[in-house]
Design a protein around this motif. Structure first.
Motif, PDB file in Angstrom:
ATOM      1  N   GLU A   1      27.394  51.682  -5.025  1.00 50.08           N
ATOM      2  CA  GLU A   1      28.543  51.584  -4.121  1.00 50.08           C
ATOM      3  C   GLU A   1      28.971  50.147  -3.583  1.00 50.08           C
ATOM      4  OE1 GLU A   1      27.365  54.503  -1.040  1.00 50.08           O
ATOM      5  OE2 GLU A   1      27.439  56.143  -2.741  1.00 50.08           O
TER       6      GLU A   1
ATOM      7  N   ASP B   1      30.496  48.400  -6.330  1.00 46.63           N
ATOM      8  CA  ASP B   1      32.056  49.089  -6.834  1.00 46.63           C
ATOM      9  C   ASP B   1      33.033  48.527  -5.907  1.00 46.63           C
ATOM     10  OD1 ASP B   1      31.097  50.247  -9.154  1.00 46.63           O
ATOM     11  OD2 ASP B   1      31.112  52.437  -8.049  1.00 46.63           O
TER      12      ASP B   1
ATOM     13  N   PRO C   1      34.489  47.561  -9.856  1.00 50.28           N
ATOM     14  CA  PRO C   1      33.963  48.717 -10.352  1.00 50.28           C
ATOM     15  C   PRO C   1      33.790  48.746 -11.908  1.00 50.28           C
ATOM     16  CG  PRO C   1      36.488  48.670  -9.712  1.00 50.28           C
ATOM     17  CD  PRO C   1      35.894  47.461  -9.399  1.00 50.28           C
TER      18      PRO C   1
ATOM     19  N   THR D   1      26.170  47.139 -13.198  1.00 50.73           N
ATOM     20  CA  THR D   1      26.273  48.260 -12.567  1.00 50.73           C
ATOM     21  C   THR D   1      26.632  49.517 -13.177  1.00 50.73           C
ATOM     22  OG1 THR D   1      27.071  46.764 -10.832  1.00 50.73           O
ATOM     23  CG2 THR D   1      27.425  48.948 -10.451  1.00 50.73           C
ATOM     24  N   ASP D   2      27.370  49.336 -14.211  1.00 49.67           N
ATOM     25  CA  ASP D   2      27.971  50.561 -15.015  1.00 49.67           C
ATOM     26  C   ASP D   2      26.616  50.991 -15.843  1.00 49.67           C
ATOM     27  OD1 ASP D   2      30.550  50.237 -14.387  1.00 49.67           O
ATOM     28  OD2 ASP D   2      31.401  49.302 -16.119  1.00 49.67           O
TER      29      ASP D   2
ATOM     30  N   ARG E   1      24.426  52.944 -13.201  1.00 44.52           N
ATOM     31  CA  ARG E   1      25.284  54.302 -13.063  1.00 44.52           C
ATOM     32  C   ARG E   1      24.857  55.113 -13.969  1.00 44.52           C
ATOM     33  NH1 ARG E   1      29.988  52.426 -12.391  1.00 44.52           N
ATOM     34  NH2 ARG E   1      30.063  52.230 -10.470  1.00 44.52           N
TER      35      ARG E   1
END
Length: 155
Positions: free
Chosen positions: A112, A115, A119, A124-125, A128
């Motif tokens: 969070e 992002d 994003p 981070t992707d 996720r």
């Protein structure tokens, strides 16, 4: 790091090897002594050097289930002090360490925060996706060094 364009620095093997050595020394010192405080200078060095993808990915590949809690301590400490534009790599390493330590809730908090900055960040992707798919940390297989360094040439 000098005043060269980031794209040039991302391909300079000599510079990247210096970054990997510097970060490796700091991380190794922190892993060896959990009571050793992370200085502001060390946190700054980790933040800046890890903005280079090969340096960040070399650290990432060295995180395993045995050392993930210690990496979480290190990268959380850096994340509390990091300044723009160096946040994403640090957050990615903290979030990944949280996931590998079994703390999915903390990993989501990191996602969070990341992002809000970008994003579309690759690490981070990936994190996720691991969480959405409920992939257990026991499935983690670090990338090979050759894969991390494959597009880097010597200058």
């Amino acid at each position: 790091l000098g005043d060269r364009a980031r794209a040039t620095m991302q391909l300079d093997r000599q510079l990247l090897e210096a970054g990997v050595r510097c970060v490796g020394e700091i991380v190794d010192e922190q892993l060896a002594d959990a009571d050793a405080g992370l200085s502001d200078l060390a946190a700054a060095r980790l933040s800046v050097w890890c903005s280079l993808t090969v340096v960040r990915d070399t650290v990432w590949a060295g995180i395993d289930s045995d050392n993930a809690p210690d990496h979480l301590r290190i990268w959380s400490g850096v994340a509390r002090r990091v300044v723009p534009p160096y946040e994403l790599p640090v957050l990615g390493l903290a979030g990944f360490s949280a996931w590998l330590s079994g703390d999915g809730a903390l990993a989501w908090c990191v996602i969070e925060r990341a992002d809000e900055i970008d994003p579309d960040d690759a690490l981070t992707d990936m994190l996720r996706d691991l969480l959405i798919r409920a992939v257990p940390p026991s499935f983690w297989v670090p990338p090979a060094k050759e894969r991390i360094w494959r597009d880097i040439r010597a200058f």
